[in-house]
Scaffold this active site. Structure first.
Site, mmCIF file in Angstrom:
data_model
loop_
_atom_site.group_PDB
_atom_site.id
_atom_site.type_symbol
_atom_site.label_atom_id
_atom_site.label_comp_id
_atom_site.label_asym_id
_atom_site.label_seq_id
_atom_site.Cartn_x
_atom_site.Cartn_y
_atom_site.Cartn_z
ATOM 1 N N HIS A 100 7.705 -5.697 0.675
ATOM 2 C CA HIS A 100 6.561 -4.919 1.153
ATOM 3 C C HIS A 100 5.684 -5.692 2.133
ATOM 4 O O HIS A 100 5.209 -5.140 3.122
ATOM 5 C CB HIS A 100 5.702 -4.469 -0.047
ATOM 6 C CG HIS A 100 6.429 -3.531 -0.961
ATOM 7 N ND1 HIS A 100 6.024 -2.244 -1.198
ATOM 8 C CD2 HIS A 100 7.566 -3.689 -1.680
ATOM 9 C CE1 HIS A 100 6.861 -1.656 -2.026
ATOM 10 N NE2 HIS A 100 7.807 -2.523 -2.341
ATOM 11 N N ASP B 203 -0.245 0.554 1.229
ATOM 12 C CA ASP B 203 1.074 0.752 0.632
ATOM 13 C C ASP B 203 0.994 1.923 -0.347
ATOM 14 O O ASP B 203 0.090 1.981 -1.197
ATOM 15 C CB ASP B 203 1.447 -0.547 -0.114
ATOM 16 C CG ASP B 203 2.928 -0.614 -0.447
ATOM 17 O OD1 ASP B 203 3.482 0.402 -0.902
ATOM 18 O OD2 ASP B 203 3.516 -1.700 -0.263
#
Ligand code: UDP
Length: 489
Positions: A19, A123
């Protein structure tokens, strides 16, 4: 009223290897586009970055880019295994809220004289960011670091549950395997080829709808519908049809991928700069393998990496090892110290080691983008993590897919059955399968076909990030939309 030039985004990734680097690349190009960018790392991730990432030096030179860190709430000596990501997520949400709020809407004056945050780029699985931004009424644009194919499958989970397709009906033990080949009807656009076994692992593992992981991914993906937009690391030529489905649910969806290529378009270093300056790894890269690759013939090497999270039993690891040895091919294998229980050196018998000394190279962590771009690499045996998949696509390298969890089973189905630049080894085991698949992707007509399709898609990836390409245009639209948000204040 804030001026257009005063747009300031707070970019917050979930703290994990899959990520942080792609969101860092996004943050960097947002800063190149003239926005102020504050990138939020956890203390733990930032420490690892400082120790390992060549990208930091370059980022330090950007005038409108800065890092800020927050604690993740876990004890210092906690191993933070990604497989327990729910615990990390909960800890962040419950123990780091005040720290995050202070970054989003500071109580005092900004020490650098920067404007207030006008947009959170968060995110999609970081609930901390979406909850606090909603509380503080700051607009959020979500980022999902999975491919569009998996994101669409995730978005369809409520319909799959309603339609009785998940949890899977209980089967007698001997029928269970066949049951996994049943096709799924509830993911529009994938009716013909998506089987139960290809759904995200959380669907397959859930015995009931109250399964904690299933609930988490269902809610997190439903939540991204509530943002001002959704950013995906993919491109039209690769996932156009799936993107259309996603846009029917989330009209403002930006496809900016491959982000690692788009970032090179905007990077001052330019597209021809050495790839190493681009790397944003959380592990120290062992660059000796590049030297080893230099001494190998063109297109002769199988590159094997299962990413940052995959774990396997010692037996599974040995089957991969034997399969590779039996294939007779050269190979470069990333064996993380925690890939399997016990020490790999102990597991690999001496005779095998002797036999493969000349044609095998093992490292703990590789500079993967550079490895995939190396002319000696012929194929990639991968766990089908989305970053690895896109990096392989960008380099035009055919894949052998051995998915482990999360979105990987969907990705590998697309590689093998839809895009056809690789083979799907899902749920298959044993040295003879490994050997057969390696030969299939390295030898004969089939190998040529796979390489041709991989090469064609790599060219489309390159075009998508060039001026006027689809990802380039979506990025321009994203910047325009973020600037417009700063005028809403
Ligand atoms: N990676 C790397 N060196 C390695 C293995 C992996 O730099 O030896 C990088 C790889 O380039 C990719 C990331 O780690 O960007 C892995 O992300 P992915 O989404 O493929 O899988 P995950 O680790 O999240 O399972």
């Amino acid at each position: 009223m804030t001026e257009v030039g005063e747009a300031h985004v707070l970019v917050s990734p979930f703290p994990a290897q899959g990520h942080v680097p792609p969101m860092l690349k996004l943050a960097e190009i947002l800063s190149h586009a003239g926005l102020h960018v504050t990138f939020v790392n956890t203390d733990n991730i930032h420490r690892r970055f400082l120790a390992s990432s060549p990208a930091l030096q370059r980022l330090a030179g950007l005038p409108r880019f800065r890092f800020r860190t927050i604690p993740d709430g876990l004890p210092e000596d906690h191993p933070r295994p990604f497989l327990q990501f729910l615990d990390l997520e909960e800890s962040l949400r419950t123990r780091s809220r005040e720290h995050y709020r202070e970054l989003l809407v500071p109580t005092g004056k900004d020490p650098d004289g920067w404007p207030p945050v006008t947009c959170a780029v968060a995110d999609g699985i970081l609930r901390l960011a979406s909850e606090v931004a909603a509380e503080m009424e700051i607009p959020v644009i979500f980022v999902r670091t999975s491919g569009a194919c998996a994101v669409w499958a995730y978005l369809c989970i409520p319909d799959l549950i309603k339609g009785g397709e998940i949890p899977f009906p209980e089967e007698e033990e001997e029928k269970e395997e066949d049951g996994l080949d049943e096709t799924i009807r509830g993911v529009p656009g994938m009716e013909g080829f998506l089987r139960r076994r290809d759904l995200p692992s959380f669907c397959r593992n859930a015995k009931s709808t109250s399964d904690r992981s299933l609930q988490f991914v269902t809610n997190a993906n439903a939540n991204v519908r509530r943002g001002r937009g959704l950013i995906l690391n993919t491109f039209e030529a690769l996932e156009g049809p799936v993107l259309s489905h996603i846009r029917s649910a989330i009209p403002i969806s930006y496809a900016l991928g491959p982000l690692h290529l788009l970032s090179r378009t905007f990077d001052d270093c330019g597209a021809d700069a050495p790839l190493s300056s681009n790397s944003a790894s959380l592990w120290q890269e062992d660059r000796s393998c590049l030297k080893w690759l230099d001494s190998q013939p063109q297109r002769s090497v199988v590159y094997i990496s299962f990413g940052s999270v995959t774990m396997m039993s010692r037996d599974e690891l040995m089957e991969f090892w034997h399969g590779l040895v039996d294939s007779g091919k050269r190979f470069l294998w990333v064996v993380r110290p925690d890939l399997a229980e016990g020490k790999i050196e102990e597991a690999i018998q001496e005779d095998l080691e002797k036999e493969t000394k000349e044609r095998g190279c093992l490292v703990g962590w590789a500079p993967q983008e550079e490895v995939l771009a190396h002319p000696a690499v012929a194929c990639f045996l991968t766990h089908s993590g989305w970053n690895s998949t896109l990096e392989s696509v960008a380099a035009g390298v055919p894949m052998i897919c051995w998915p482990f969890f999360a979105d990987q089973p969907v990705n590998s189905r697309f590689v093998g059955d839809v895009w056809r630049f690789g083979v799907d080894m899902k749920d298959k085991r044993g040295r003879s399968v490994v050997e057969r698949m390696v030969r299939e992707v390295m030898e004969g007509e089939r190998a040529e076909e796979l390489r041709r399709s991989a090469g064609e898609m790599a060219e489309l990836a390159r075009r998508s990030v060039g001026e006027g390409g689809s990802s380039y245009r979506d990025f321009e639209n994203l910047v325009k939309d973020i600037k417009a948000m700063s005028r809403e204040k």
